[in-house]
Scaffold this motif. Structure first.
Motif, PDB file in Angstrom:
ATOM      1  N   GLY A 287      18.760   0.891  10.716  1.00 42.72           N
ATOM      2  CA  GLY A 287      18.414   2.271  10.411  1.00 42.72           C
ATOM      3  C   GLY A 287      16.941   2.389  10.125  1.00 42.72           C
ATOM      4  N   LEU A 288      16.553   3.479   9.456  1.00 41.86           N
ATOM      5  CA  LEU A 288      15.156   3.728   9.118  1.00 41.86           C
ATOM      6  C   LEU A 288      15.035   4.094   7.642  1.00 41.86           C
ATOM      7  N   PRO A 289      13.949   3.660   6.986  1.00 42.14           N
ATOM      8  CA  PRO A 289      13.806   3.925   5.554  1.00 42.14           C
ATOM      9  C   PRO A 289      13.671   5.407   5.226  1.00 42.14           C
ATOM     10  N   GLN A 290      13.139   6.214   6.162  1.00 39.39           N
ATOM     11  CA  GLN A 290      12.996   7.642   5.872  1.00 39.39           C
ATOM     12  C   GLN A 290      14.331   8.365   5.865  1.00 39.39           C
ATOM     13  N   ILE A 291      15.378   7.722   6.408  1.00 37.09           N
ATOM     14  CA  ILE A 291      16.715   8.289   6.313  1.00 37.09           C
ATOM     15  C   ILE A 291      17.453   7.683   5.131  1.00 37.09           C
ATOM     16  N   CYS A 292      17.420   6.370   5.021  1.00 36.29           N
ATOM     17  CA  CYS A 292      18.061   5.759   3.865  1.00 36.29           C
ATOM     18  C   CYS A 292      17.655   4.298   3.701  1.00 36.29           C
ATOM     19  N   ASP A 293      17.480   3.904   2.450  1.00 37.36           N
ATOM     20  CA  ASP A 293      17.339   2.502   2.083  1.00 37.36           C
ATOM     21  C   ASP A 293      18.696   2.055   1.558  1.00 37.36           C
ATOM     22  N   PRO A 294      19.388   1.148   2.261  1.00 40.68           N
ATOM     23  CA  PRO A 294      20.750   0.783   1.854  1.00 40.68           C
ATOM     24  C   PRO A 294      20.831   0.139   0.477  1.00 40.68           C
ATOM     25  N   LEU A 295      19.715  -0.394  -0.018  1.00 42.45           N
ATOM     26  CA  LEU A 295      19.715  -1.062  -1.322  1.00 42.45           C
ATOM     27  C   LEU A 295      18.958  -0.253  -2.373  1.00 42.45           C
ATOM     28  N   GLU A 296      18.757   1.032  -2.100  1.00 42.31           N
ATOM     29  CA  GLU A 296      18.070   1.900  -3.052  1.00 42.31           C
ATOM     30  C   GLU A 296      18.842   1.948  -4.368  1.00 42.31           C
ATOM     31  N   GLY A 297      18.150   1.750  -5.463  1.00 41.46           N
ATOM     32  CA  GLY A 297      18.783   1.801  -6.771  1.00 41.46           C
ATOM     33  C   GLY A 297      19.448   0.513  -7.199  1.00 41.46           C
ATOM     34  N   VAL A 298      19.484  -0.479  -6.302  1.00 42.46           N
ATOM     35  CA  VAL A 298      20.065  -1.784  -6.635  1.00 42.46           C
ATOM     36  C   VAL A 298      18.931  -2.730  -7.022  1.00 42.46           C
ATOM     37  N   ARG A 299      19.148  -3.510  -8.054  1.00 41.82           N
ATOM     38  CA  ARG A 299      18.121  -4.457  -8.506  1.00 41.82           C
ATOM     39  C   ARG A 299      18.013  -5.600  -7.496  1.00 41.82           C
ATOM     40  N   VAL A 300      16.916  -5.574  -6.722  1.00 39.55           N
ATOM     41  CA  VAL A 300      16.725  -6.548  -5.644  1.00 39.55           C
ATOM     42  C   VAL A 300      15.460  -7.356  -5.919  1.00 39.55           C
TER      43      VAL A 300
ATOM     44  N   TYR B 177      13.655  -3.150   8.962  1.00 43.73           N
ATOM     45  CA  TYR B 177      14.323  -1.965   9.501  1.00 43.73           C
ATOM     46  C   TYR B 177      14.176  -1.965  11.017  1.00 43.73           C
ATOM     47  N   THR B 178      15.305  -1.878  11.710  1.00 46.18           N
ATOM     48  CA  THR B 178      15.272  -1.963  13.166  1.00 46.18           C
ATOM     49  C   THR B 178      15.279  -0.597  13.847  1.00 46.18           C
ATOM     50  N   GLY B 179      15.745   0.443  13.156  1.00 42.77           N
ATOM     51  CA  GLY B 179      16.091   1.691  13.818  1.00 42.77           C
ATOM     52  C   GLY B 179      17.563   1.656  14.171  1.00 42.77           C
ATOM     53  N   TYR B 180      18.096   2.791  14.602  1.00 38.11           N
ATOM     54  CA  TYR B 180      19.524   2.882  14.919  1.00 38.11           C
ATOM     55  C   TYR B 180      19.826   2.242  16.265  1.00 38.11           C
ATOM     56  N   LEU B 181      21.080   1.817  16.424  1.00 37.29           N
ATOM     57  CA  LEU B 181      21.497   1.071  17.613  1.00 37.29           C
ATOM     58  C   LEU B 181      21.922   2.052  18.702  1.00 37.29           C
TER      59      LEU B 181
ATOM     60  N   GLY C 270      10.763   5.881  16.283  1.00 38.83           N
ATOM     61  CA  GLY C 270      11.557   4.658  16.166  1.00 38.83           C
ATOM     62  C   GLY C 270      13.019   4.876  15.873  1.00 38.83           C
ATOM     63  N   LEU C 271      13.504   6.108  16.017  1.00 35.25           N
ATOM     64  CA  LEU C 271      14.866   6.435  15.602  1.00 35.25           C
ATOM     65  C   LEU C 271      15.908   5.564  16.297  1.00 35.25           C
ATOM     66  N   LEU C 272      15.775   5.363  17.601  1.00 39.79           N
ATOM     67  CA  LEU C 272      16.781   4.636  18.374  1.00 39.79           C
ATOM     68  C   LEU C 272      16.240   3.324  18.939  1.00 39.79           C
ATOM     69  N   ASP C 273      15.365   2.678  18.210  1.00 42.21           N
ATOM     70  CA  ASP C 273      14.773   1.419  18.669  1.00 42.21           C
ATOM     71  C   ASP C 273      15.548   0.192  18.208  1.00 42.21           C
ATOM     72  N   GLY C 274      16.757   0.390  17.656  1.00 43.83           N
ATOM     73  CA  GLY C 274      17.471  -0.701  17.014  1.00 43.83           C
ATOM     74  C   GLY C 274      17.765  -1.886  17.906  1.00 43.83           C
ATOM     75  N   LEU C 275      18.322  -1.655  19.093  1.00 48.13           N
ATOM     76  CA  LEU C 275      18.684  -2.773  19.963  1.00 48.13           C
ATOM     77  C   LEU C 275      17.456  -3.491  20.484  1.00 48.13           C
ATOM     78  N   GLU C 276      16.413  -2.743  20.792  1.00 45.34           N
ATOM     79  CA  GLU C 276      15.159  -3.372  21.240  1.00 45.34           C
ATOM     80  C   GLU C 276      14.609  -4.291  20.162  1.00 45.34           C
ATOM     81  N   ASN C 277      14.643  -3.838  18.910  1.00 45.73           N
ATOM     82  CA  ASN C 277      14.111  -4.654  17.828  1.00 45.73           C
ATOM     83  C   ASN C 277      15.033  -5.815  17.472  1.00 45.73           C
TER      84      ASN C 277
END
Length: 417
Positions: free
Chosen positions: A185-198, A208-212, A385-392
């Motif tokens: 995905g992309l950080p401007q849409i969501c950080d999957p670990l936001e709010g988690v102590r990392v 971040y790869t972008g969406y597949l 970079g929205l749909l660059d996931g598979l390329e990355n």
């Protein structure tokens, strides 16, 4: 004189291989999301790398219903399912869950040892279901195999994900075992670990790869479809989509003058009684048709004028890939993943959302269905970079495969275990 007839396993491992190997693990306790994501990645890898083989470890009971490209295969491990009380049970076998999990862990480890991958990708669950992948991770780490955790764009609310990962002791594994974390995905849409102590050491591994991006088969073998423009209604696997399907049907029952036809794909995991009930109600509506399951859902979506969906990760990728106007009716429990994704996407103007308030007014759904074909398409919003996931993903995998394998120091592994 030696009694050995041929090379031993270690000798085979030391031989130079002309073909690279990638192993992908997907726990698949429920639904289609994990399997479809792993299958998409596997197909993209073999398409880019003509000398690669990809093997998928999956617990999905319907993995055999999907087509796989040449050089992609799967190992089906015994299925389990999560009950409403949070406990797991064997899907088909009348044996204790602990025995089922022990078999799964053994199959995973022995498959990995023999297949000897050059890259191991774990989908979503860092240690696997109930820790079943931990031993395999340790074995492959000792061999110097690059280990990657693939995360979808949204995991869950931090208040739920943080305690869950702490209980499962996930962070030490991310720090000590994994080489990279790929976020699909992309950080401007969501950080999957936001709010988690990392820890910073783990944050540095996140990419971040972008969406597949998805594509439809060139010559799909599709069922009979409406001749007129239609709205595709999909609850994914269908195991928890009955409320959305019921809401759409009640909208057509409430307002028979709705302008567009609806094709509802109920999903293979919807209860048989509900499938029959919904099919009977649809049969009484001149503008509604139903299917139980369609493995080539991408082809149906490509032909639809709009989509009504719950907003799981794969469906969201397909909506973006086929540039479809979409109405998202997100699931709210047991995880708020779909709601978080849909909310962020609506803020950006990529989709519209109709939250389930528990009342599910048929008039509100009818209005949303009327408006759906008039809303903007996702491509009207520029997100680099929205749909660059598979390329990355291909780029990242190529980099790992190009590096010589360096077995980890066993003393270090013992100290960290």
């Amino acid at each position: 004189m030696s009694n050995r007839i041929g090379p031993g396993r270690e000798d085979i491992r030391e031989q130079v291989r002309e073909h690279s190997r990638v192993l992908i693990y997907s726990h698949d306790t429920f639904g289609l999301g994990h399997l479809r994501r792993c299958r998409t990645i596997a197909h993209a890898l073999v398409e880019q790398h003509k000398d690669m083989s990809v093997l998928i470890l999956s617990g999905s009971p319907i993995i055999g219903s999907f087509d796989f490209r040449s050089r992609v295969d799967f190992v089906r491990i015994p299925g389990v399912i999560k009950l409403r009380n949070g406990e797991y049970t064997s899907l088909n076998l009348h044996i204790d869950i602990e025995e089922t999990l022990a078999m799964r862990a053994s199959i995973i480890r022995h498959t990995a040892e023999i297949f000897d991958p050059d890259l191991f990708i774990v989908d979503k669950e860092p240690l696997g279901l109930r820790g079943e992948v931990l031993e395999t991770l340790q074995v492959l780490k000792a061999r110097g195999t690059p280990l990657v955790l693939g995360l979808r764009d949204v995991m869950d609310e931090p208040s739920a994900l943080g305690p869950e990962w702490e209980r499962k002791k996930v962070m030490p594994a991310l720090d000590r075992l994994y080489d990279e974390l790929w976020v699909y995905g992309l950080p401007q849409i969501c950080d999957p670990l936001e709010g988690v102590r990392v820890p910073p050491s783990v944050r540095r591994k996140m990419v971040y790869t972008g969406y597949l991006e998805r594509s439809a088969p060139v010559h799909p073998a599709l069922p009979d479809m409406p001749d007129e423009p239609f709205i595709l209604v999909t609850p994914g696997g269908g195991g928890d989509g009955e409320d959305m399907v019921d809401w759409v049907l009640r909208a057509y029952e409430h307002d028979p003058r709705l302008p567009h036809r609806a094709l509802i794909v109920l999903g293979p995991f919807m209860q048989r009684e509900l499938q029959n009930e919904f099919a009977a109600r649809a049969a009484a509506l001149p503008k509604v048709e139903t299917l139980t399951f369609e493995a080539q859902l991408e082809s149906l979506m490509a032909k639809a004028i709009g989509v009504v969906a719950m907003g799981g990760y794969n469906t969201f990728c397909e909506i973006l890939s086929f540039d479809k106007r979409a109405l998202i009716v997100p699931r709210m429990v047991p995880r708020r993943e779909q709601y978080i994704r849909a909310s962020r996407a609506q803020e950006l103007g990529l989709v519209s959302m109709l939250p389930d308030d528990g009342v599910r007014d048929p008039g509100a759904m009818a209005t949303a269905l009327r408006q759906l074909p008039q809303q903007q398409v996702p491509s009207d919003v520029i997100v680099p970079g929205l749909l660059d996931g598979l390329e990355n993903v291909n780029r990242l995998a190529t980099r790992h495969l190009a590096e010589p394998r360096r077995p980890a120091r066993r003393a270090t592994l013992r100290r960290r275990a």
